[in-house]
Design a protein around this motif. Sequence first.
Motif, PDB file in Angstrom:
ATOM      1  N   ASP A  73       2.184  14.740  13.348  1.00 18.89           N
ATOM      2  CA  ASP A  73       2.572  14.148  12.240  1.00 18.89           C
ATOM      3  C   ASP A  73       1.715  12.891  11.533  1.00 18.89           C
ATOM      4  O   ASP A  73       0.806  12.402  12.368  1.00 18.89           O
ATOM      5  CB  ASP A  73       4.314  13.054  11.886  1.00 18.89           C
ATOM      6  CG  ASP A  73       5.506  14.040  12.557  1.00 18.89           C
ATOM      7  OD1 ASP A  73       5.614  15.610  12.236  1.00 18.89           O
ATOM      8  OD2 ASP A  73       6.479  13.691  13.469  1.00 18.89           O
ATOM      9  N   VAL A  74       1.598  12.854  11.119  1.00 22.78           N
ATOM     10  CA  VAL A  74       0.605  11.585   9.597  1.00 22.78           C
ATOM     11  C   VAL A  74       1.170  11.057   8.702  1.00 22.78           C
ATOM     12  O   VAL A  74       1.215  11.352   8.003  1.00 22.78           O
ATOM     13  CB  VAL A  74      -0.594  12.194   9.583  1.00 22.78           C
ATOM     14  CG1 VAL A  74      -1.730  12.203   8.478  1.00 22.78           C
ATOM     15  CG2 VAL A  74      -1.335  13.667  10.512  1.00 22.78           C
ATOM     16  N   LYS A  75       0.295   9.803   8.599  1.00 23.72           N
ATOM     17  CA  LYS A  75       0.885   8.885   7.343  1.00 23.72           C
ATOM     18  C   LYS A  75      -0.883   8.725   7.122  1.00 23.72           C
ATOM     19  O   LYS A  75      -1.385   8.093   7.691  1.00 23.72           O
ATOM     20  CB  LYS A  75       2.092   7.593   8.243  1.00 23.72           C
ATOM     21  CG  LYS A  75       3.380   8.044   7.958  1.00 23.72           C
ATOM     22  CD  LYS A  75       3.651   6.842   8.513  1.00 23.72           C
ATOM     23  CE  LYS A  75       5.142   6.961   8.566  1.00 23.72           C
ATOM     24  NZ  LYS A  75       6.164   5.512   9.715  1.00 23.72           N
TER      25      LYS A  75
ATOM     26  N   MET B  66       0.772  -1.647  -0.211  1.00 27.57           N
ATOM     27  CA  MET B  66       0.088  -0.086   0.081  1.00 27.57           C
ATOM     28  C   MET B  66       1.224   1.450   0.137  1.00 27.57           C
ATOM     29  O   MET B  66       2.124   1.097   0.584  1.00 27.57           O
ATOM     30  CB  MET B  66      -0.807  -0.098   1.064  1.00 27.57           C
ATOM     31  CG  MET B  66      -2.206   0.993   0.826  1.00 27.57           C
ATOM     32  SD  MET B  66      -3.280   1.315  -0.026  1.00 27.57           S
ATOM     33  CE  MET B  66      -3.654  -0.584  -0.436  1.00 27.57           C
ATOM     34  N   ASP B  67       0.555   2.047  -0.266  1.00 26.02           N
ATOM     35  CA  ASP B  67       1.445   3.927  -1.012  1.00 26.02           C
ATOM     36  C   ASP B  67       0.351   4.534   0.490  1.00 26.02           C
ATOM     37  O   ASP B  67      -0.355   4.397   1.215  1.00 26.02           O
ATOM     38  CB  ASP B  67       0.283   4.103  -2.286  1.00 26.02           C
ATOM     39  CG  ASP B  67       1.088   3.243  -3.570  1.00 26.02           C
ATOM     40  OD1 ASP B  67       1.846   2.485  -3.106  1.00 26.02           O
ATOM     41  OD2 ASP B  67      -0.054   3.422  -4.032  1.00 26.02           O
ATOM     42  N   CYS B  68       2.170   5.341   0.407  1.00 26.91           N
ATOM     43  CA  CYS B  68       1.338   5.973   1.870  1.00 26.91           C
ATOM     44  C   CYS B  68       2.354   7.553   1.818  1.00 26.91           C
ATOM     45  O   CYS B  68       3.219   7.816   1.133  1.00 26.91           O
ATOM     46  CB  CYS B  68       1.871   6.057   3.025  1.00 26.91           C
ATOM     47  SG  CYS B  68       1.885   6.348   4.777  1.00 26.91           S
ATOM     48  N   ILE B  69       1.046   8.479   2.649  1.00 30.08           N
ATOM     49  CA  ILE B  69       1.772  10.564   1.757  1.00 30.08           C
ATOM     50  C   ILE B  69       2.347   9.861   3.333  1.00 30.08           C
ATOM     51  O   ILE B  69       1.471  10.023   4.986  1.00 30.08           O
ATOM     52  CB  ILE B  69       0.377  10.677   1.588  1.00 30.08           C
ATOM     53  CG1 ILE B  69       0.106  10.282   0.318  1.00 30.08           C
ATOM     54  CG2 ILE B  69       0.190  12.081   1.390  1.00 30.08           C
ATOM     55  CD1 ILE B  69      -1.571  11.079  -0.540  1.00 30.08           C
ATOM     56  N   HIS B  70       3.417  11.139   3.435  1.00 29.37           N
ATOM     57  CA  HIS B  70       3.632  11.592   5.184  1.00 29.37           C
ATOM     58  C   HIS B  70       3.267  12.138   4.877  1.00 29.37           C
ATOM     59  O   HIS B  70       3.796  13.663   4.524  1.00 29.37           O
ATOM     60  CB  HIS B  70       4.930  10.917   5.399  1.00 29.37           C
ATOM     61  CG  HIS B  70       5.599   9.893   5.163  1.00 29.37           C
ATOM     62  ND1 HIS B  70       5.892   9.272   6.781  1.00 29.37           N
ATOM     63  CD2 HIS B  70       5.239   8.911   4.198  1.00 29.37           C
ATOM     64  CE1 HIS B  70       6.111   7.678   6.147  1.00 29.37           C
ATOM     65  NE2 HIS B  70       5.539   7.508   4.760  1.00 29.37           N
ATOM     66  N   VAL B  71       2.935  13.374   6.188  1.00 30.38           N
ATOM     67  CA  VAL B  71       2.659  14.767   6.240  1.00 30.38           C
ATOM     68  C   VAL B  71       3.130  15.456   7.437  1.00 30.38           C
ATOM     69  O   VAL B  71       2.507  14.720   8.800  1.00 30.38           O
ATOM     70  CB  VAL B  71       1.193  15.311   6.555  1.00 30.38           C
ATOM     71  CG1 VAL B  71       1.319  16.818   6.556  1.00 30.38           C
ATOM     72  CG2 VAL B  71       0.633  15.066   4.633  1.00 30.38           C
ATOM     73  N   LYS B  72       4.457  15.849   7.648  1.00 28.71           N
ATOM     74  CA  LYS B  72       5.252  15.874   8.687  1.00 28.71           C
ATOM     75  C   LYS B  72       5.386  16.970   9.659  1.00 28.71           C
ATOM     76  O   LYS B  72       5.110  18.715   8.606  1.00 28.71           O
ATOM     77  CB  LYS B  72       7.016  16.003   8.654  1.00 28.71           C
ATOM     78  CG  LYS B  72       6.695  14.275   8.857  1.00 28.71           C
ATOM     79  CD  LYS B  72       8.280  13.438   8.129  1.00 28.71           C
ATOM     80  CE  LYS B  72       8.599  12.200   8.374  1.00 28.71           C
ATOM     81  NZ  LYS B  72       9.351  11.682   8.581  1.00 28.71           N
ATOM     82  N   GLY B  73       4.798  17.366  10.686  1.00 28.15           N
ATOM     83  CA  GLY B  73       5.514  18.848  11.230  1.00 28.15           C
ATOM     84  C   GLY B  73       3.917  19.665  11.132  1.00 28.15           C
ATOM     85  O   GLY B  73       4.099  21.192  11.098  1.00 28.15           O
ATOM     86  N   ILE B  74       2.638  19.630  10.970  1.00 30.50           N
ATOM     87  CA  ILE B  74       1.749  20.119  11.366  1.00 30.50           C
ATOM     88  C   ILE B  74       1.599  20.523  13.033  1.00 30.50           C
ATOM     89  O   ILE B  74       1.623  20.114  13.919  1.00 30.50           O
ATOM     90  CB  ILE B  74       0.674  19.539  11.140  1.00 30.50           C
ATOM     91  CG1 ILE B  74       0.338  18.791  10.258  1.00 30.50           C
ATOM     92  CG2 ILE B  74      -1.517  20.220  11.694  1.00 30.50           C
ATOM     93  CD1 ILE B  74      -0.542  17.651   9.319  1.00 30.50           C
ATOM     94  N   ARG B  75       1.704  22.381  12.966  1.00 26.50           N
ATOM     95  CA  ARG B  75       1.985  22.545  14.648  1.00 26.50           C
ATOM     96  C   ARG B  75       0.499  23.534  14.592  1.00 26.50           C
ATOM     97  O   ARG B  75       0.627  24.370  13.705  1.00 26.50           O
ATOM     98  CB  ARG B  75       2.455  23.743  14.612  1.00 26.50           C
ATOM     99  CG  ARG B  75       4.271  22.879  14.006  1.00 26.50           C
ATOM    100  CD  ARG B  75       6.147  23.833  14.411  1.00 26.50           C
ATOM    101  NE  ARG B  75       5.307  24.808  15.914  1.00 26.50           N
ATOM    102  CZ  ARG B  75       5.608  25.579  16.832  1.00 26.50           C
ATOM    103  NH1 ARG B  75       6.667  23.807  17.248  1.00 26.50           N
ATOM    104  NH2 ARG B  75       5.227  25.919  17.529  1.00 26.50           N
ATOM    105  N   ALA B  76      -0.302  23.440  15.561  1.00 31.11           N
ATOM    106  CA  ALA B  76      -1.123  24.272  16.427  1.00 31.11           C
ATOM    107  C   ALA B  76      -0.667  24.314  17.572  1.00 31.11           C
ATOM    108  O   ALA B  76      -0.339  23.544  18.310  1.00 31.11           O
ATOM    109  CB  ALA B  76      -2.574  23.824  15.504  1.00 31.11           C
ATOM    110  N   TYR B  77      -1.805  25.645  18.167  1.00 27.64           N
ATOM    111  CA  TYR B  77      -1.825  25.982  19.776  1.00 27.64           C
ATOM    112  C   TYR B  77      -3.323  25.579  19.807  1.00 27.64           C
ATOM    113  O   TYR B  77      -4.128  25.809  19.138  1.00 27.64           O
ATOM    114  CB  TYR B  77      -1.377  27.178  19.609  1.00 27.64           C
ATOM    115  CG  TYR B  77      -1.373  28.250  21.334  1.00 27.64           C
ATOM    116  CD1 TYR B  77       0.081  27.853  21.302  1.00 27.64           C
ATOM    117  CD2 TYR B  77      -1.964  28.144  22.279  1.00 27.64           C
ATOM    118  CE1 TYR B  77       0.692  28.106  22.538  1.00 27.64           C
ATOM    119  CE2 TYR B  77      -1.671  28.639  23.605  1.00 27.64           C
ATOM    120  CZ  TYR B  77      -0.125  28.571  23.509  1.00 27.64           C
ATOM    121  OH  TYR B  77       0.086  29.179  24.810  1.00 27.64           O
TER     122      TYR B  77
END
Length: 122
Positions: free
Chosen positions: A31-33, A1-12
């Motif tokens: 971080d989200v995969k 299966m393929d995977c998209i990585h989204v790293k460093g999402i910041r919020a207060y």
Amino acid sequence: MDCIHVKGIRAYGYTGYLPEEQVLGQWFEVDVKLWLDLSPAAKSDAIADTVDYRRTIALVQNLIKTSKFALIERLVSKIADTILQECEQLTQVQVTLSKPAAPIPDFDGKISIEVTRTKPDM
């Protein structure tokens, strides 16, 4: 299966066990995969055939900003469950939530919790 990585999402946000964490707030990083079949998007070159990670980033930031839980375990689970519900192409999601400034005396590290959720029918 393929995977998209989204790293460093910041919020207060205002999730935390201590009362001051829920009043003063703190920064969180996520971080989200995202697991899905990317072959349709690779063939079509159309964003409709993949996950628009701009929506995922906005969703994570909004959940951090608007949620007020005592435990980050609940927040990270809410994020994972919501992403999986909102993105029909996904088969699985992994979310790592980090709390860079844990209010623990003599501890300068960060606390991270990672959860993985899979669609039940997969």
